[in-house]
Scaffold this active site. Structure first.
Site, PDB file in Angstrom:
ATOM      1  N   GLY A  21       0.824  -1.191   0.000  1.00 20.80           N
ATOM      2  CA  GLY A  21       0.000   0.000   0.000  1.00 20.80           C
ATOM      3  C   GLY A  21       0.865   1.252   0.000  1.00 20.80           C
ATOM      4  O   GLY A  21       2.094   1.191   0.086  1.00 20.80           O
ATOM      5  N   PHE A  22       0.221   2.374  -0.060  1.00 22.29           N
ATOM      6  CA  PHE A  22       0.902   3.662  -0.209  1.00 22.29           C
ATOM      7  C   PHE A  22       1.848   3.983   0.951  1.00 22.29           C
ATOM      8  O   PHE A  22       3.065   4.078   0.780  1.00 22.29           O
ATOM      9  CB  PHE A  22      -0.158   4.759  -0.384  1.00 22.29           C
ATOM     10  CG  PHE A  22       0.327   6.157  -0.164  1.00 22.29           C
ATOM     11  CD1 PHE A  22       1.463   6.636  -0.793  1.00 22.29           C
ATOM     12  CD2 PHE A  22      -0.383   7.016   0.669  1.00 22.29           C
ATOM     13  CE1 PHE A  22       1.903   7.938  -0.586  1.00 22.29           C
ATOM     14  CE2 PHE A  22       0.042   8.311   0.869  1.00 22.29           C
ATOM     15  CZ  PHE A  22       1.185   8.780   0.250  1.00 22.29           C
ATOM     16  N   ASP A  43       1.385  -8.687   2.118  1.00 17.36           N
ATOM     17  CA  ASP A  43       0.212  -8.030   1.553  1.00 17.36           C
ATOM     18  C   ASP A  43      -0.570  -9.072   0.760  1.00 17.36           C
ATOM     19  O   ASP A  43       0.033  -9.916   0.093  1.00 17.36           O
ATOM     20  CB  ASP A  43       0.621  -6.873   0.641  1.00 17.36           C
ATOM     21  CG  ASP A  43      -0.499  -5.859   0.430  1.00 17.36           C
ATOM     22  OD1 ASP A  43      -1.548  -6.246  -0.137  1.00 17.36           O
ATOM     23  OD2 ASP A  43      -0.328  -4.694   0.811  1.00 17.36           O
ATOM     24  N   GLY A  48      -3.471  -3.450  -2.553  1.00 14.93           N
ATOM     25  CA  GLY A  48      -2.072  -3.084  -2.748  1.00 14.93           C
ATOM     26  C   GLY A  48      -1.635  -3.341  -4.183  1.00 14.93           C
ATOM     27  O   GLY A  48      -2.329  -3.994  -4.963  1.00 14.93           O
ATOM     28  N   ALA A 129      -1.293   1.357  12.670  1.00 14.76           N
ATOM     29  CA  ALA A 129      -1.795   2.469  11.860  1.00 14.76           C
ATOM     30  C   ALA A 129      -3.269   2.678  12.168  1.00 14.76           C
ATOM     31  O   ALA A 129      -4.137   2.024  11.606  1.00 14.76           O
ATOM     32  CB  ALA A 129      -1.590   2.178  10.370  1.00 14.76           C
ATOM     33  N   TYR A 156     -15.263   1.688   9.530  1.00 18.45           N
ATOM     34  CA  TYR A 156     -13.807   1.839   9.442  1.00 18.45           C
ATOM     35  C   TYR A 156     -13.239   2.442  10.724  1.00 18.45           C
ATOM     36  O   TYR A 156     -12.249   1.947  11.278  1.00 18.45           O
ATOM     37  CB  TYR A 156     -13.456   2.730   8.245  1.00 18.45           C
ATOM     38  CG  TYR A 156     -11.987   3.064   8.137  1.00 18.45           C
ATOM     39  CD1 TYR A 156     -11.074   2.133   7.641  1.00 18.45           C
ATOM     40  CD2 TYR A 156     -11.510   4.306   8.529  1.00 18.45           C
ATOM     41  CE1 TYR A 156      -9.721   2.427   7.545  1.00 18.45           C
ATOM     42  CE2 TYR A 156     -10.162   4.617   8.437  1.00 18.45           C
ATOM     43  CZ  TYR A 156      -9.275   3.681   7.944  1.00 18.45           C
ATOM     44  OH  TYR A 156      -7.932   3.983   7.858  1.00 18.45           O
TER      45      TYR A 156
END
Length: 324
Positions: A21-22, A43, A48, A129, A156
């Site tokens: 991912g970023f 991942d 991703g 995160a 979320y």
């Protein structure tokens, strides 16, 4: 003849979940710059992209697997006996998470897997995160990691909040150390076009109309990827904010309307602004962190929004998106 180093000969063995991912791919690259680190990226590639991974070298390894599947993550963690885990794997994006709320809830399995296996395999610290979304529609500005009440409602945000509770509980009962990063809108090269700066840049560079939900008065703060990564890695290396929460973000508030105008100006686009009905949920009116702890760690000014957008364009953002 050169031989590969044994995994146990590295000073730090580090797992980065969601590493294609970023943010996580940028983190993995920064960690791998230290040759004494062994960085294992995991991942499932559901969102991703392999092209986001750092260049493979001796101290980087990529394993395709799903952290929400216990067998996948158990085999990796038992085999490598990691010192540190950065758990960044998650379903992200407002529209995607609203469209797949059950999929969002499945991420709870991954959080529980990470906590249980970290406790059982001797992990020294888990870095999680989390998100500014846990604050919900905030009642205090700037939002302070220790005093602002959490008002999360969308799935979320609720999952991130429960993830934080998992870490606190495992610390209290089993002594598993953690650090929680609450991210506020991070942007930069390689970010998915589902996110606002990437979306607006793509529209502006193509000359398409730029869509704004509501009247555009809702504000956000935008943190350039280098500021995010530098702060989180410094916290990890310095053993700071153990069993604590840190806001990671810029404190300059920018309205979505102002952001669109900045992007049109920088790109020289002829795009027009088009206003859509407000989102039914998940589009809070304000976001602004108390980032005192982050600034203390960095000990330097943050990248200005206009400079960050120019950096994206200079690094070939548009070409990367065209080739997706």
């Amino acid at each position: 003849m050169k031989t590969s180093k044994s995994r146990h000969s590295y000073k730090r063995r580090i797992l980065v979940t969601g590493g294609a991912g970023f943010i996580a791919s940028s983190l993995a690259q920064k960690l791998a710059d230290d040759e004494s680190n062994l960085v294992v990226i995991m991942d499932n590639l559901s969102t991703g992209d392999l092209r986001k991974l750092p260049p493979m070298k001796e101290n980087i390894r990529f394993i395709k697997g799903d952290v929400n599947e216990y067998k996948d993550i158990m085999e990796i963690m038992v085999s490598y006996q990691f010192h540190y885990v950065f758990h960044y794997a998650a379903m992200v994006g407002v529209l995607r998470t609203q469209a797949h709320p059950v999929g969002v809830l499945e991420d709870l399995r991954g959080i529980e897997n990470i906590c249980r296996l970290s406790k059982n395999t001797g992990v020294k610290r888990v870095f999680f995160a989390s998100s500014s979304e846990v604050y919900g529609e905030p009642v205090e500005f700037p939002q302070n990691a220790h005093t602002t009440p959490l008002n999360s409602r969308v799935p979320y945000a609720v999952v991130k909040n429960i993830g934080e509770a998992f870490l606190r509980s495992y610390n209290k009962e089993f002594g598993l150390n953690y650090t929680i990063f609450r991210f506020f809108n991070t942007y930069g090269p390689k970010q998915s076009k589902d996110f606002v700066i990437s979306k607006f840049l793509n529209m502006a560079l193509r000359g398409d109309d730029i869509s704004i939900y509501g009247d555009g008065s809702q504000s956000r703060t935008f943190c350039y990827i280098d500021d995010n990564i530098d702060a989180t890695v410094k916290i990890a290396y310095a053993d700071e904010y153990i069993n604590d929460v840190v806001n990671i973000g810029n404190s300059r508030e920018t309205s979505i309307l102002e952001l669109a105008k900045i992007i049109i100006d920088i790109t020289g686009s002829k795009s027009k602004l088009v206003y859509l009905p407000p989102l039914k949920e998940g589009d809070m009116m304000r976001r602004c962190p108390d980032n005192t702890d982050m600034l203390k760690v960095l000990n330097r000014p943050l990248v200005k929004l206009e400079d960050g957008i120019r950096n994206i364009l200079e690094k070939g953002f548009f070409e990367w998106e065209q080739n997706r």
